[in-house]
Write an enzyme that holds these catalytic residues in place. Sequence first.
Site, PDB file in Angstrom:
ATOM      1  CG  ASP A  46       3.592  -7.578  12.898  1.00  0.00           C
ATOM      2  OD1 ASP A  46       3.496  -6.950  11.827  1.00  0.00           O
ATOM      3  OD2 ASP A  46       4.662  -7.698  13.522  1.00  0.00           O
ATOM      4  CB  ALA A 105      -0.880  -0.003   1.260  1.00  0.00           C
TER       5      ALA A 105
END
Length: 309
Positions: free
Chosen positions: A153, A42
Amino acid sequence: RRASSDSVRQVSSRPLHSRIVTDPATGNGYYRGRLLGKGGFARCYELMEVSSGRMFAAKVISRAKLTKPQHRDKVEREISVHRMLHHKHVVKFEKHFETEDSIFILLELCNHQSLAHLLRKRHVMQEADARCCLRHILLGLQYLHARGLVHRDLKLANLFISGLMEVKIGDLGLATRLRPPESRRRTVCGTPNYLAPEVLERRGHGPEADVWSLGCVMYTLLIGRPPFESRDLEETYRAIRHAAYPPLPILLSPSARSLLTAMLTQQPDDRPTLDEILSHDFLTKGFTPDRLPLAFSSVPPVPSAKTDQ
Ligand SMILES: CC[C@@H]1C(=O)N(C)c2cncnc2N1C1CCCC1
Protein backbone atom coordinates in the site's frame (compact mmCIF):
# COMPACT_ATOMS: atom_id res chain seq x y z
CA ARG A 1 -9.53 46.92 20.40
CA ARG A 2 -9.03 44.96 23.62
CA ALA A 3 -11.21 41.88 23.63
CA SER A 4 -13.66 42.27 26.47
CA SER A 5 -13.66 39.31 28.86
CA ASP A 6 -16.97 37.89 27.65
CA SER A 7 -15.88 37.92 24.02
CA VAL A 8 -12.72 35.89 24.71
CA ARG A 9 -13.54 32.34 23.62
CA GLN A 10 -13.29 30.02 26.59
CA VAL A 11 -10.70 27.42 25.50
CA SER A 12 -11.95 24.19 27.00
CA SER A 13 -8.61 22.94 28.26
CA ARG A 14 -9.34 19.60 29.85
CA PRO A 15 -7.67 19.12 33.23
CA LEU A 16 -4.04 18.06 32.74
CA HIS A 17 -4.32 14.74 34.55
CA SER A 18 -6.85 13.46 32.02
CA ARG A 19 -4.14 13.84 29.35
CA ILE A 20 -1.76 11.48 31.10
CA VAL A 21 -1.74 7.88 29.87
CA THR A 22 0.07 5.13 31.75
CA ASP A 23 1.54 1.97 30.26
CA PRO A 24 0.24 -0.64 32.71
CA ALA A 25 3.19 -2.96 31.98
CA THR A 26 5.87 -0.45 32.97
CA GLY A 27 4.06 2.33 34.85
CA ASN A 28 5.58 4.80 32.38
CA GLY A 29 3.45 7.93 32.01
CA TYR A 30 2.82 9.64 28.68
CA TYR A 31 1.36 13.09 28.15
CA ARG A 32 -1.07 13.19 25.23
CA GLY A 33 -0.43 16.19 22.99
CA ARG A 34 -2.10 17.45 19.84
CA LEU A 35 -4.26 15.35 17.56
CA LEU A 36 -2.27 14.51 14.43
CA GLY A 37 -5.19 13.09 12.54
CA LYS A 38 -7.28 10.01 12.11
CA GLY A 39 -6.50 6.89 10.12
CA GLY A 40 -8.70 3.79 10.03
CA PHE A 41 -9.74 2.80 13.58
CA ALA A 42 -7.07 5.00 15.08
CA ARG A 43 -6.94 8.53 16.35
CA CYS A 44 -3.34 9.70 16.16
CA TYR A 45 -1.71 11.96 18.71
CA GLU A 46 1.65 13.37 19.63
CA LEU A 47 2.66 11.64 22.86
CA MET A 48 5.46 12.69 25.21
CA GLU A 49 7.10 10.16 27.51
CA VAL A 50 7.07 12.08 30.81
CA SER A 51 10.24 10.49 32.23
CA SER A 52 12.43 11.18 29.16
CA GLY A 53 10.62 13.98 27.34
CA ARG A 54 10.88 11.90 24.14
CA MET A 55 8.11 12.53 21.63
CA PHE A 56 6.23 9.88 19.66
CA ALA A 57 3.42 9.62 17.14
CA ALA A 58 0.80 7.39 18.74
CA LYS A 59 -1.94 5.42 17.05
CA VAL A 60 -4.70 5.08 19.62
CA ILE A 61 -7.23 2.41 18.75
CA SER A 62 -10.39 2.23 20.83
CA ARG A 63 -10.94 -1.37 21.88
CA ALA A 64 -14.67 -0.81 21.73
CA LYS A 65 -14.28 -0.34 17.96
CA LEU A 66 -12.46 -3.66 17.57
CA THR A 67 -15.70 -5.61 17.54
CA LYS A 68 -14.87 -8.14 14.77
CA PRO A 69 -12.01 -10.57 15.50
CA GLN A 70 -10.46 -9.90 12.08
CA HIS A 71 -10.12 -6.23 12.99
CA ARG A 72 -8.17 -7.14 16.10
CA ASP A 73 -6.12 -9.63 14.07
CA LYS A 74 -5.24 -6.84 11.61
CA VAL A 75 -3.96 -4.62 14.44
CA GLU A 76 -2.01 -7.49 15.99
CA ARG A 77 -0.48 -8.40 12.63
CA GLU A 78 0.57 -4.79 12.02
CA ILE A 79 2.26 -4.81 15.46
CA SER A 80 3.92 -8.21 14.99
CA VAL A 81 5.27 -7.22 11.55
CA HIS A 82 6.32 -3.66 12.38
CA ARG A 83 8.01 -4.31 15.74
CA MET A 84 10.66 -6.51 14.07
CA LEU A 85 11.76 -3.86 11.58
CA HIS A 86 14.78 -1.63 12.08
CA HIS A 87 15.86 0.53 9.15
CA LYS A 88 16.61 4.21 8.66
CA HIS A 89 13.94 4.51 5.98
CA VAL A 90 11.22 2.52 7.73
CA VAL A 91 9.23 4.30 10.44
CA LYS A 92 10.58 3.13 13.81
CA PHE A 93 8.19 1.07 15.94
CA GLU A 94 8.85 2.15 19.54
CA LYS A 95 6.41 0.09 21.63
CA HIS A 96 2.79 -0.78 22.15
CA PHE A 97 0.59 -1.21 25.21
CA GLU A 98 -3.08 -1.58 26.10
CA THR A 99 -5.12 0.33 28.62
CA GLU A 100 -8.66 -0.47 29.71
CA ASP A 101 -10.19 1.08 26.63
CA SER A 102 -7.46 1.54 24.01
CA ILE A 103 -4.48 0.00 22.25
CA PHE A 104 -1.52 2.39 21.97
CA ILE A 105 1.06 1.98 19.19
CA LEU A 106 4.00 4.37 19.65
CA LEU A 107 5.87 5.21 16.44
CA GLU A 108 8.70 7.53 15.42
CA LEU A 109 7.33 11.09 15.25
CA CYS A 110 7.85 12.57 11.79
CA ASN A 111 7.56 16.33 12.30
CA HIS A 112 7.14 17.11 8.62
CA GLN A 113 4.21 14.69 8.24
CA SER A 114 3.90 12.87 4.89
CA LEU A 115 4.74 13.37 1.21
CA ALA A 116 0.99 13.81 0.66
CA HIS A 117 0.99 16.92 2.89
CA LEU A 118 4.17 18.20 1.24
CA LEU A 119 2.80 17.85 -2.27
CA ARG A 120 -0.47 19.56 -1.33
CA LYS A 121 1.67 22.59 -0.49
CA ARG A 122 4.16 22.40 -3.34
CA HIS A 123 2.12 20.73 -6.12
CA VAL A 124 5.24 19.34 -7.86
CA MET A 125 8.78 18.45 -6.87
CA GLN A 126 12.02 19.12 -8.77
CA GLU A 127 13.75 16.06 -10.14
CA ALA A 128 16.66 16.29 -7.69
CA ASP A 129 14.27 16.29 -4.71
CA ALA A 130 12.10 13.54 -6.17
CA ARG A 131 15.33 11.56 -6.72
CA CYS A 132 16.21 12.01 -3.04
CA CYS A 133 12.75 10.81 -1.91
CA LEU A 134 12.85 7.88 -4.31
CA ARG A 135 16.28 6.86 -3.06
CA HIS A 136 15.14 6.83 0.57
CA ILE A 137 12.01 4.83 -0.28
CA LEU A 138 14.01 2.36 -2.42
CA LEU A 139 16.42 1.69 0.46
CA GLY A 140 13.52 1.12 2.86
CA LEU A 141 11.73 -1.07 0.33
CA GLN A 142 14.91 -3.11 -0.32
CA TYR A 143 15.04 -3.81 3.41
CA LEU A 144 11.37 -4.92 3.50
CA HIS A 145 11.68 -7.12 0.40
CA ALA A 146 14.93 -8.66 1.71
CA ARG A 147 12.93 -9.74 4.77
CA GLY A 148 10.27 -11.31 2.60
CA LEU A 149 7.76 -8.48 3.08
CA VAL A 150 5.69 -6.74 0.41
CA HIS A 151 4.26 -3.38 1.54
CA ARG A 152 1.21 -3.48 -0.80
CA ASP A 153 0.00 0.00 0.00
CA LEU A 154 2.78 2.44 -0.93
CA LYS A 155 1.28 5.89 -1.40
CA LEU A 156 2.23 9.46 -0.54
CA ALA A 157 0.20 9.40 2.70
CA ASN A 158 2.25 6.40 3.95
CA LEU A 159 5.63 8.02 3.23
CA PHE A 160 6.59 10.14 6.23
CA ILE A 161 9.18 12.89 6.53
CA SER A 162 11.32 12.99 9.65
CA GLY A 163 12.58 16.07 11.45
CA LEU A 164 15.80 15.63 9.49
CA MET A 165 13.82 15.67 6.22
CA GLU A 166 14.40 11.99 5.54
CA VAL A 167 11.64 9.87 4.03
CA LYS A 168 10.41 6.84 6.01
CA ILE A 169 8.04 4.10 4.90
CA GLY A 170 5.13 3.79 7.33
CA ASP A 171 1.75 2.13 7.80
CA LEU A 172 2.77 -1.51 7.59
CA GLY A 173 -0.88 -2.39 8.13
CA LEU A 174 -1.22 -4.07 4.74
CA ALA A 175 2.31 -5.47 4.55
CA THR A 176 2.31 -9.18 3.96
CA ARG A 177 4.89 -11.94 3.84
CA LEU A 178 6.11 -12.79 0.35
CA ARG A 179 4.43 -16.01 -0.76
CA PRO A 180 4.89 -18.11 -3.85
CA PRO A 181 2.60 -16.82 -6.63
CA GLU A 182 0.10 -19.69 -6.39
CA SER A 183 -0.62 -19.09 -2.71
CA ARG A 184 -0.84 -15.29 -2.80
CA ARG A 185 -3.89 -13.50 -1.45
CA ARG A 186 -6.03 -12.16 -4.25
CA THR A 187 -8.48 -9.83 -2.56
CA VAL A 188 -8.04 -6.27 -3.73
CA CYS A 189 -7.00 -3.95 -0.89
CA GLY A 190 -5.45 -0.45 -0.75
CA THR A 191 -6.26 2.77 -2.57
CA PRO A 192 -7.24 2.18 -6.19
CA ASN A 193 -4.86 4.84 -7.49
CA TYR A 194 -1.64 2.94 -6.89
CA LEU A 195 -2.77 -0.70 -7.21
CA ALA A 196 -0.89 -2.67 -9.88
CA PRO A 197 -2.74 -4.34 -12.80
CA GLU A 198 -2.00 -7.88 -11.50
CA VAL A 199 -3.52 -6.92 -8.14
CA LEU A 200 -6.71 -5.76 -9.84
CA GLU A 201 -6.75 -8.96 -11.89
CA ARG A 202 -6.46 -10.77 -8.55
CA ARG A 203 -3.22 -12.43 -9.50
CA GLY A 204 -1.79 -11.48 -6.08
CA HIS A 205 0.91 -9.11 -4.88
CA GLY A 206 4.57 -9.77 -5.48
CA PRO A 207 7.43 -7.33 -4.91
CA GLU A 208 6.78 -6.12 -8.46
CA ALA A 209 3.48 -4.64 -7.23
CA ASP A 210 5.49 -2.37 -4.89
CA VAL A 211 7.63 -1.30 -7.88
CA TRP A 212 4.46 -0.32 -9.75
CA SER A 213 3.22 1.68 -6.73
CA LEU A 214 6.63 3.34 -6.48
CA GLY A 215 6.28 4.32 -10.15
CA CYS A 216 2.95 5.92 -9.24
CA VAL A 217 4.64 7.79 -6.36
CA MET A 218 7.45 9.04 -8.63
CA TYR A 219 4.95 10.10 -11.32
CA THR A 220 2.85 11.99 -8.75
CA LEU A 221 5.87 13.78 -7.24
CA LEU A 222 7.13 14.94 -10.65
CA ILE A 223 3.81 15.68 -12.34
CA GLY A 224 1.63 16.71 -9.40
CA ARG A 225 -1.20 14.23 -9.87
CA PRO A 226 -1.52 10.41 -9.87
CA PRO A 227 -0.98 8.63 -13.22
CA PHE A 228 -4.36 6.84 -13.05
CA GLU A 229 -6.99 9.18 -11.77
CA SER A 230 -10.41 9.75 -13.24
CA ARG A 231 -13.91 10.63 -12.23
CA ASP A 232 -15.08 7.07 -11.73
CA LEU A 233 -13.47 3.96 -10.31
CA GLU A 234 -14.24 1.77 -13.33
CA GLU A 235 -12.44 4.21 -15.60
CA THR A 236 -9.45 4.24 -13.23
CA TYR A 237 -9.37 0.42 -13.08
CA ARG A 238 -9.49 0.21 -16.89
CA ALA A 239 -6.60 2.67 -17.19
CA ILE A 240 -4.57 0.69 -14.64
CA ARG A 241 -5.24 -2.64 -16.34
CA HIS A 242 -3.97 -1.19 -19.62
CA ALA A 243 -1.18 0.78 -17.91
CA ALA A 244 -2.68 3.74 -19.79
CA TYR A 245 -1.41 6.97 -18.22
CA PRO A 246 -1.26 10.37 -19.99
CA PRO A 247 1.82 11.08 -22.20
CA LEU A 248 4.77 12.17 -20.05
CA PRO A 249 5.44 15.93 -20.20
CA ILE A 250 8.28 16.86 -22.57
CA LEU A 251 9.90 18.87 -19.74
CA LEU A 252 10.69 15.60 -17.96
CA SER A 253 14.34 14.56 -18.33
CA PRO A 254 15.01 11.53 -20.57
CA SER A 255 16.19 9.46 -17.58
CA ALA A 256 13.04 10.30 -15.56
CA ARG A 257 10.86 9.35 -18.54
CA SER A 258 12.73 6.12 -19.11
CA LEU A 259 12.48 5.05 -15.46
CA LEU A 260 8.78 5.94 -15.18
CA THR A 261 8.00 4.02 -18.37
CA ALA A 262 9.87 0.99 -17.03
CA MET A 263 8.14 1.01 -13.61
CA LEU A 264 4.65 1.58 -15.02
CA THR A 265 4.83 -1.47 -17.25
CA GLN A 266 1.76 -3.68 -17.27
CA GLN A 267 3.59 -7.03 -17.04
CA PRO A 268 5.09 -7.46 -13.55
CA ASP A 269 8.09 -9.42 -14.86
CA ASP A 270 8.96 -6.62 -17.29
CA ARG A 271 9.35 -4.08 -14.48
CA PRO A 272 12.85 -3.31 -13.15
CA THR A 273 13.93 -4.80 -9.81
CA LEU A 274 14.82 -2.44 -6.93
CA ASP A 275 18.53 -3.00 -7.66
CA GLU A 276 18.03 -2.12 -11.32
CA ILE A 277 16.15 1.05 -10.31
CA LEU A 278 18.92 2.08 -7.88
CA SER A 279 21.47 1.77 -10.68
CA HIS A 280 19.27 3.52 -13.28
CA ASP A 281 20.55 6.80 -14.76
CA PHE A 282 17.77 8.74 -13.04
CA LEU A 283 19.12 7.70 -9.62
CA THR A 284 22.83 7.73 -10.47
CA LYS A 285 23.30 10.64 -12.87
CA GLY A 286 22.54 14.11 -11.64
CA PHE A 287 22.78 15.75 -8.24
CA THR A 288 20.97 14.05 -5.35
CA PRO A 289 20.68 15.96 -2.05
CA ASP A 290 21.06 13.74 1.05
CA ARG A 291 17.73 14.93 2.32
CA LEU A 292 14.85 17.11 1.23
CA PRO A 293 15.50 20.86 1.43
CA LEU A 294 13.76 22.26 4.51
CA ALA A 295 12.24 24.88 2.26
CA PHE A 296 9.90 22.11 1.19
CA SER A 297 8.24 21.70 4.51
CA SER A 298 5.52 23.93 5.85
CA VAL A 299 6.68 23.21 9.42
CA PRO A 300 9.24 25.85 10.59
CA PRO A 301 12.69 24.42 11.37
CA VAL A 302 13.43 23.80 15.07
CA PRO A 303 15.93 26.56 16.00
CA SER A 304 19.06 24.63 17.01
CA ALA A 305 21.56 26.34 19.38
CA LYS A 306 24.39 25.83 16.91
CA THR A 307 22.86 27.74 14.00
CA ASP A 308 25.74 29.62 12.41
CA GLN A 309 23.73 31.95 10.18
C1 LIG B 1 0.70 7.89 13.76
C2 LIG B 1 0.07 7.59 12.44
C3 LIG B 1 0.90 8.05 11.24
C4 LIG B 1 2.20 7.31 11.24
O1 LIG B 1 2.17 6.10 10.99
N1 LIG B 1 3.36 7.95 11.57
C5 LIG B 1 4.61 7.17 11.60
C6 LIG B 1 3.40 9.31 11.84
C7 LIG B 1 4.55 9.94 12.31
N2 LIG B 1 4.53 11.26 12.56
C8 LIG B 1 3.41 11.99 12.33
N3 LIG B 1 2.27 11.44 11.87
C9 LIG B 1 2.25 10.10 11.64
N4 LIG B 1 1.08 9.50 11.22
C10 LIG B 1 -0.04 10.35 10.76
C11 LIG B 1 -0.95 10.80 11.91
C12 LIG B 1 -2.28 11.12 11.27
C13 LIG B 1 -2.34 10.34 9.98
C14 LIG B 1 -0.99 9.71 9.74
